[in-house]
Design a protein around this motif. Structure first.
Motif, PDB file in Angstrom:
ATOM      1  N   GLY A   1      -4.890  -3.362   5.215  1.00 12.75           N
ATOM      2  CA  GLY A   1      -5.806  -4.210   5.570  1.00 12.75           C
ATOM      3  C   GLY A   1      -5.772  -5.696   5.179  1.00 12.75           C
ATOM      4  N   ALA A   2      -5.303  -5.073   4.384  1.00 10.29           N
ATOM      5  CA  ALA A   2      -5.528  -6.659   2.893  1.00 10.29           C
ATOM      6  C   ALA A   2      -4.754  -7.930   3.078  1.00 10.29           C
ATOM      7  N   VAL A   3      -5.594  -9.010   3.527  1.00  8.19           N
ATOM      8  CA  VAL A   3      -5.034 -10.230   3.455  1.00  8.19           C
ATOM      9  C   VAL A   3      -4.125 -10.452   2.742  1.00  8.19           C
ATOM     10  N   ARG A   4      -2.754 -11.481   3.229  1.00 10.54           N
ATOM     11  CA  ARG A   4      -1.392 -11.176   2.879  1.00 10.54           C
ATOM     12  C   ARG A   4      -2.013 -12.517   2.412  1.00 10.54           C
ATOM     13  N   ILE A   5      -0.646 -13.292   1.243  1.00 10.29           N
ATOM     14  CA  ILE A   5      -0.987 -14.869   0.945  1.00 10.29           C
ATOM     15  C   ILE A   5       0.447 -14.655   0.238  1.00 10.29           C
ATOM     16  N   ALA A   6       1.238 -16.139   0.347  1.00  7.22           N
ATOM     17  CA  ALA A   6       1.798 -15.947  -0.684  1.00  7.22           C
ATOM     18  C   ALA A   6       2.032 -17.051  -2.696  1.00  7.22           C
ATOM     19  N   GLU A   7       2.342 -16.070  -3.368  1.00  7.87           N
ATOM     20  CA  GLU A   7       2.387 -16.751  -4.586  1.00  7.87           C
ATOM     21  C   GLU A   7       2.105 -17.614  -4.882  1.00  7.87           C
TER      22      GLU A   7
ATOM     23  N   ILE B   1       0.978 -25.881   1.421  1.00  6.52           N
ATOM     24  CA  ILE B   1      -0.050 -25.232   2.918  1.00  6.52           C
ATOM     25  C   ILE B   1       0.777 -23.694   2.596  1.00  6.52           C
ATOM     26  N   ARG B   2      -0.393 -22.472   2.088  1.00  5.51           N
ATOM     27  CA  ARG B   2       0.466 -21.389   2.158  1.00  5.51           C
ATOM     28  C   ARG B   2      -0.363 -20.307   3.128  1.00  5.51           C
ATOM     29  N   PRO B   3      -0.204 -20.383   4.334  1.00  7.97           N
ATOM     30  CA  PRO B   3      -0.272 -18.976   5.529  1.00  7.97           C
ATOM     31  C   PRO B   3      -0.964 -17.955   5.077  1.00  7.97           C
ATOM     32  N   LYS B   4      -2.227 -17.509   5.886  1.00  9.10           N
ATOM     33  CA  LYS B   4      -3.153 -16.722   5.432  1.00  9.10           C
ATOM     34  C   LYS B   4      -2.430 -15.018   6.215  1.00  9.10           C
ATOM     35  N   TYR B   5      -2.137 -14.295   6.066  1.00 11.82           N
ATOM     36  CA  TYR B   5      -1.788 -13.499   7.572  1.00 11.82           C
ATOM     37  C   TYR B   5      -2.793 -11.836   7.002  1.00 11.82           C
ATOM     38  N   ALA B   6      -3.228 -11.580   8.219  1.00 11.03           N
ATOM     39  CA  ALA B   6      -4.309 -10.165   7.938  1.00 11.03           C
ATOM     40  C   ALA B   6      -4.231  -9.396   9.619  1.00 11.03           C
ATOM     41  N   CYS B   7      -4.146  -7.750   9.484  1.00  8.69           N
ATOM     42  CA  CYS B   7      -4.033  -7.043  10.647  1.00  8.69           C
ATOM     43  C   CYS B   7      -5.044  -6.714  11.255  1.00  8.69           C
ATOM     44  N   LYS B   8      -5.059  -7.580  12.731  1.00  9.19           N
ATOM     45  CA  LYS B   8      -6.994  -7.003  13.410  1.00  9.19           C
ATOM     46  C   LYS B   8      -7.103  -5.985  13.620  1.00  9.19           C
ATOM     47  N   GLY B   9      -5.944  -5.116  13.999  1.00  5.55           N
ATOM     48  CA  GLY B   9      -5.583  -3.577  13.887  1.00  5.55           C
ATOM     49  C   GLY B   9      -6.669  -2.752  13.076  1.00  5.55           C
TER      50      GLY B   9
END
Length: 487
Positions: free
Chosen positions: A126-132, A109-117
């Motif tokens: 503002g790009a989506v970040r996810i672990a390689e 499982i690789r969680p995705k992260y993004a900035c709502k602001g």
């Protein structure tokens, strides 16, 4: 016909019962031993003796223990006098319990992260970040290192064809075609290319290399019919305590193969009498070619086998085998006494060299009296033609009397070949050579094949430098390291 039947159906062992007649040792100068002469027997009284009761070998300590207590009922713990019984000890017995292979699914499982602001704003933040994704042997495949190790061990260590392995997995509700598993093995073998190059260098680091080859049928070989035989070569060398067993696939049996593998090597090479190795038996060669006494013995065994079971004759073949038996008895003494190489050389000089001189003189005297095209004539000619290579083992106590180490190394491949019959493609044959090399080298170094392959396949994707790859060789690992890695 008798020889053919023996080749097909007789036992593979060439051991022969030792003659009971003590006078036979004095008959070596005779061309034939009289068939009618019976050994002198003497009745002796054997004193009574005691025999030890066989003991069961204890189960390995590293296996996990599950304790199951069988106790008496609580009311039985009260004595007739009314006193509660005290525990004074226990009796423990251990039984082996086997649970079939545990099959599980690893969910990464690789969680995705993004900035709502920054939503809707073009910016780096503002790009989506996810672990390689972690490096794997087969990227985007469903096979983990454990699965690859399981399939490779089943096929190349246990000789299980992939179609049978596919049926076994079906019992767990898993449908994996054998074509998929075959492609896994090809990809795994390709990823181990640098490991194989290091093993080849390690192979040439010792003073002795044993070599042998065996045919293998490979389909879809470019420019060749499917019925044409290719060859699997095996080389065993390096450190005698942690040797390298290197398999190499080639569509040919020419001398180019050993010349390429052994380029830059300087030392002893022990083989059978196949002509591809004659290139090393020349003045100025950096390689000293050593013969194999087991092949000499094998030719004389054929003489006896061709007579049939009803034959009672005792003759030249038995005399030759008795000479060879005495040579092997010397080697057995050296092993049992755990002699050093210098001590072995001295022992051979004292005891084996006179036997060899007498053996050669007997064969030279027997050869003119023997039809050259008969089995006995061929056996005598083989030994005498290669005599200079057969006696070179006297030079160094590190050299064995025969090439059995190479023949034993190639035996797992021969056993597996009886089950899977052929390789479907040259790429599969090359992958088989790689995986056989890893498995047999691991076994020669005292490692359990599955544990080593799993350890290798888990860490190989993370290896970057030559030091990283070097640390993954079987010679660099211990069984304890592999066991801890699985815990």
């Amino acid at each position: 016909m008798r020889l053919l039947q023996n080749e097909l159906f007789r036992r593979s062992s060439e051991k022969r019962p030792v003659e009971e007649d003590p006078r036979q040792l004095h008959l070596f100068n005779e061309a034939e031993v009289s068939a009618e002469e019976k050994p002198v027997t003497e009745e002796i009284e054997v004193p009574a003796h005691t025999r030890q009761k066989p003991r069961r070998k204890p189960l390995p300590e590293h296996l996990p223990r599950v304790e199951v207590i069988h106790d008496i009922a609580e009311e039985e713990k009260i004595c007739a006098c009314g006193t509660t019984l005290s525990r004074i000890g226990e009796e423990v017995s251990e039984k082996l319990d086997i649970i079939p292979a545990r099959v599980q699914v690893i969910r990464t499982i690789r969680p995705k992260y993004a900035c709502k602001g920054c939503e809707g704003v073009e910016s780096e933040g503002g790009a989506v970040r996810i672990a390689e994704p972690p490096p794997e042997m087969i990227p985007k495949g469903i096979a983990t290192a454990g699965t690859l190790a399981y399939v490779a061990t089943a096929k190349y260590a246990d000789g299980t064809p992939l179609y049978r392995l596919s049926k076994i997995l079906e019992r767990y509700g898993i449908e994996i075609p054998r074509s998929t598993m075959a492609s896994w093995m090809v990809m795994a073998g390709d990823r181990c290319r640098l490991i194989m190059e290091m093993l080849q260098r390690e192979l040439k680091s010792g003073v002795l290399i044993n070599c042998d080859e065996t045919p293998v049928q490979v389909l879809f070989e470019p420019g060749r019919a499917n019925t044409t035989y290719s060859y699997m070569w095996v080389f065993r060398g390096g450190d005698p305590q942690k040797p390298v067993v290197l398999f190499h696939y080639a569509p040919t049996r020419s001398g180019d193969v050993p010349r390429e593998i052994l380029e830059g090597y300087q030392g002893y090479l022990q083989t059978d009498a196949f002509s591809a190795y004659d290139q090393f038996d020349r003045p100025g060669s950096r390689i000293v070619l050593i013969g194999c006494m087991a092949h000499v013995r094998r030719n004389f065994v054929k003489v006896i086998d061709a007579r049939g079971k009803g034959a009672k004759k005792t003759g030249s073949a038995e005399v030759a085998l008795e000479y060879i038996r005495k040579l092997y008895a010397i080697e057995k003494v050296a092993r049992e006494r755990k002699l050093t190489p210098d001590e072995i050389r001295a022992l051979r000089k004292k005891e084996a060299e006179p036997i060899l001189k007498e053996f050669k003189a007997w064969m030279k005297g027997r050869l003119p009296q023997t039809p050259p095209k008969g089995l006995l004539g061929k056996a005598l000619s083989y030994a005498l033609n290669h005599w200079h290579k057969l006696i070179r083992y006297l030079e160094d106590g590190r050299i064995p009397i025969d090439n059995n180490m190479a023949e034993n190394a190639i035996r797992p491949f021969v056993v597996g070949r009886k089950n899977w019959l052929f390789n479907g493609h040259p790429n599969g044959a090359k992958a088989a050579a790689t995986l056989y090399s890893l498995i047999e080298t691991a076994k020669a170094c005292g490692l359990e094949p599955y544990q080593y392959l799993r350890y290798l396949f888990e860490r190989l994707p993370f290896a970057r430098s030559e030091e990283d790859h070097l640390a993954l060789l079987p010679q660099m690992l211990t069984p304890e390291q592999l066991t801890r890695s699985l815990q």
